[in-house]
Motif scaffolding. Structure first.
Motif, mmCIF file in Angstrom:
data_model
loop_
_atom_site.group_PDB
_atom_site.id
_atom_site.type_symbol
_atom_site.label_atom_id
_atom_site.label_comp_id
_atom_site.label_asym_id
_atom_site.label_seq_id
_atom_site.Cartn_x
_atom_site.Cartn_y
_atom_site.Cartn_z
ATOM 1 N N UNK A 1 0.863 -1.185 0.000
ATOM 2 C CA UNK A 1 0.000 0.000 0.000
ATOM 3 C C UNK A 1 0.899 1.234 0.000
ATOM 4 N N UNK A 2 0.812 2.049 -1.043
ATOM 5 C CA UNK A 2 1.770 3.138 -1.223
ATOM 6 C C UNK A 2 1.633 4.245 -0.184
ATOM 7 N N UNK A 3 0.401 4.585 0.148
ATOM 8 C CA UNK A 3 0.166 5.678 1.106
ATOM 9 C C UNK A 3 -0.716 5.176 2.242
ATOM 10 N N UNK A 4 -0.277 5.474 3.478
ATOM 11 C CA UNK A 4 -1.035 5.068 4.665
ATOM 12 C C UNK A 4 -1.207 6.283 5.558
ATOM 13 N N UNK B 1 9.682 0.457 3.022
ATOM 14 C CA UNK B 1 9.360 0.850 4.393
ATOM 15 C C UNK B 1 8.552 2.146 4.375
ATOM 16 N N UNK B 2 7.737 2.331 5.417
ATOM 17 C CA UNK B 2 6.963 3.556 5.509
ATOM 18 C C UNK B 2 7.809 4.692 6.056
ATOM 19 N N UNK B 3 7.819 5.788 5.309
ATOM 20 C CA UNK B 3 8.497 7.002 5.734
ATOM 21 C C UNK B 3 7.456 8.061 6.060
ATOM 22 N N UNK B 4 7.679 8.789 7.134
ATOM 23 C CA UNK B 4 6.783 9.877 7.503
ATOM 24 C C UNK B 4 6.882 10.984 6.459
ATOM 25 N N UNK B 5 5.732 11.462 5.975
ATOM 26 C CA UNK B 5 5.716 12.490 4.937
ATOM 27 C C UNK B 5 5.278 13.838 5.492
ATOM 28 N N UNK B 6 4.115 13.849 6.139
ATOM 29 C CA UNK B 6 3.592 15.098 6.682
ATOM 30 C C UNK B 6 2.536 14.790 7.730
ATOM 31 N N UNK B 7 2.181 15.809 8.489
ATOM 32 C CA UNK B 7 1.146 15.656 9.512
ATOM 33 C C UNK B 7 0.560 17.018 9.834
ATOM 34 N N UNK B 8 -0.614 16.995 10.421
ATOM 35 C CA UNK B 8 -1.234 18.228 10.879
ATOM 36 C C UNK B 8 -2.089 17.935 12.089
ATOM 37 N N UNK B 9 -2.460 18.991 12.799
ATOM 38 C CA UNK B 9 -3.279 18.805 13.986
ATOM 39 C C UNK B 9 -4.221 19.980 14.163
ATOM 40 N N UNK B 10 -5.300 19.701 14.881
ATOM 41 C CA UNK B 10 -6.309 20.683 15.245
ATOM 42 C C UNK B 10 -6.780 21.501 14.050
ATOM 43 N N UNK C 1 -1.336 19.784 3.629
ATOM 44 C CA UNK C 1 -1.051 19.616 2.211
ATOM 45 C C UNK C 1 -0.047 18.483 2.061
ATOM 46 N N UNK C 2 -0.227 17.700 0.998
ATOM 47 C CA UNK C 2 0.609 16.507 0.807
ATOM 48 C C UNK C 2 1.445 16.687 -0.451
#
Length: 207
Positions: A154-157, A176-185, A190-191
């Motif tokens: 699965x390419x994106x999780x 392996x899964x690499x962290x790309x981006x994250x957001x909160x609240x 944007x990805x």
């Protein structure tokens, strides 16, 4: 069928993690064919993770609300960028092997992989999977299912946590899964791999 009779026939020990119930055969793995014989029980949903049958309570209202809003955003985006692709939501079986059947909260099948869309299931790894965390399944989604999705390709999780109000995005890189981006609240997420995709996170958490 009665669920108790089917589980008894599978000759299983049972292991509990919070509110989730895990069942497996004493002398082998439960297969997709076994899984199809298990009747639905109101208030529960099922997955088969590497031969272990998992029974969990149905999602809470906040889980469904967040899932619905994120699905709508992704549908609008992919309708423009990949009209041949499709966005689905649970319950829908995704068979990743004969002993692994998952039901992702949200999944995106790209237009160039439509051959995996079958009449009753998705047979193969979606391009994108998003799981909405609940108090009783966060460890499963963060560890066990992440590893399953990684091995399946699965390419994106994505992991969405309504309680913490966070969205984390991972991408498969060199196996392996690499962290790309994250957001909160109230961030606007944007990805980098999805041009012009903009997700105002406050729209997910609040009515």
């Amino acid at each position: 069928y009665r669920l108790s009779d089917v589980i008894k026939a599978l000759n299983e020990p049972t292991v509990k993690e919070s509110k989730a119930v895990y069942r497996t055969r004493r002398n082998g793995k439960i297969t997709y064919e076994d899984y199809l014989e298990i009747p639905e029980e109101p208030g529960y949903q099922y997955e088969l993770l590497e031969g272990n049958l998992i029974m969990e309570p149905s999602p809470a209202v906040i889980h469904q609300r967040v899932s619905r809003k994120l699905q709508r955003i992704l549908e609008d985006y992919f309708n423009k960028t990949d009209p041949a692709g499709e966005v689905f939501d649970a319950p829908l079986d995704v068979t990743l092997s004969d002993i692994t059947v998952v039901q992702p909260d949200i999944l995106y099948i790209a237009g160039n992989q439509r051959e995996i869309i079958k009449e009753m299931r998705i047979d193969g790894p979606p391009r994108l999977v998003a799981e909405i965390l609940s108090p009783y399944n966060s460890r499963k989604d963060r560890i066990q299912k992440m590893e399953i999705y990684r091995k399946a390709g699965v390419q994106h999780y994505w992991l969405v946590d309504p309680d913490e109000k966070t969205l984390e995005c991972f991408k498969l890189c060199d196996g392996f899964y690499a962290f790309v981006t994250a957001g909160m609240e109230e961030d606007i997420l944007e990805h980098p791999d999805f041009k012009d995709l903009s997700i105002p996170l406050n729209n997910l958490w609040y009515n």
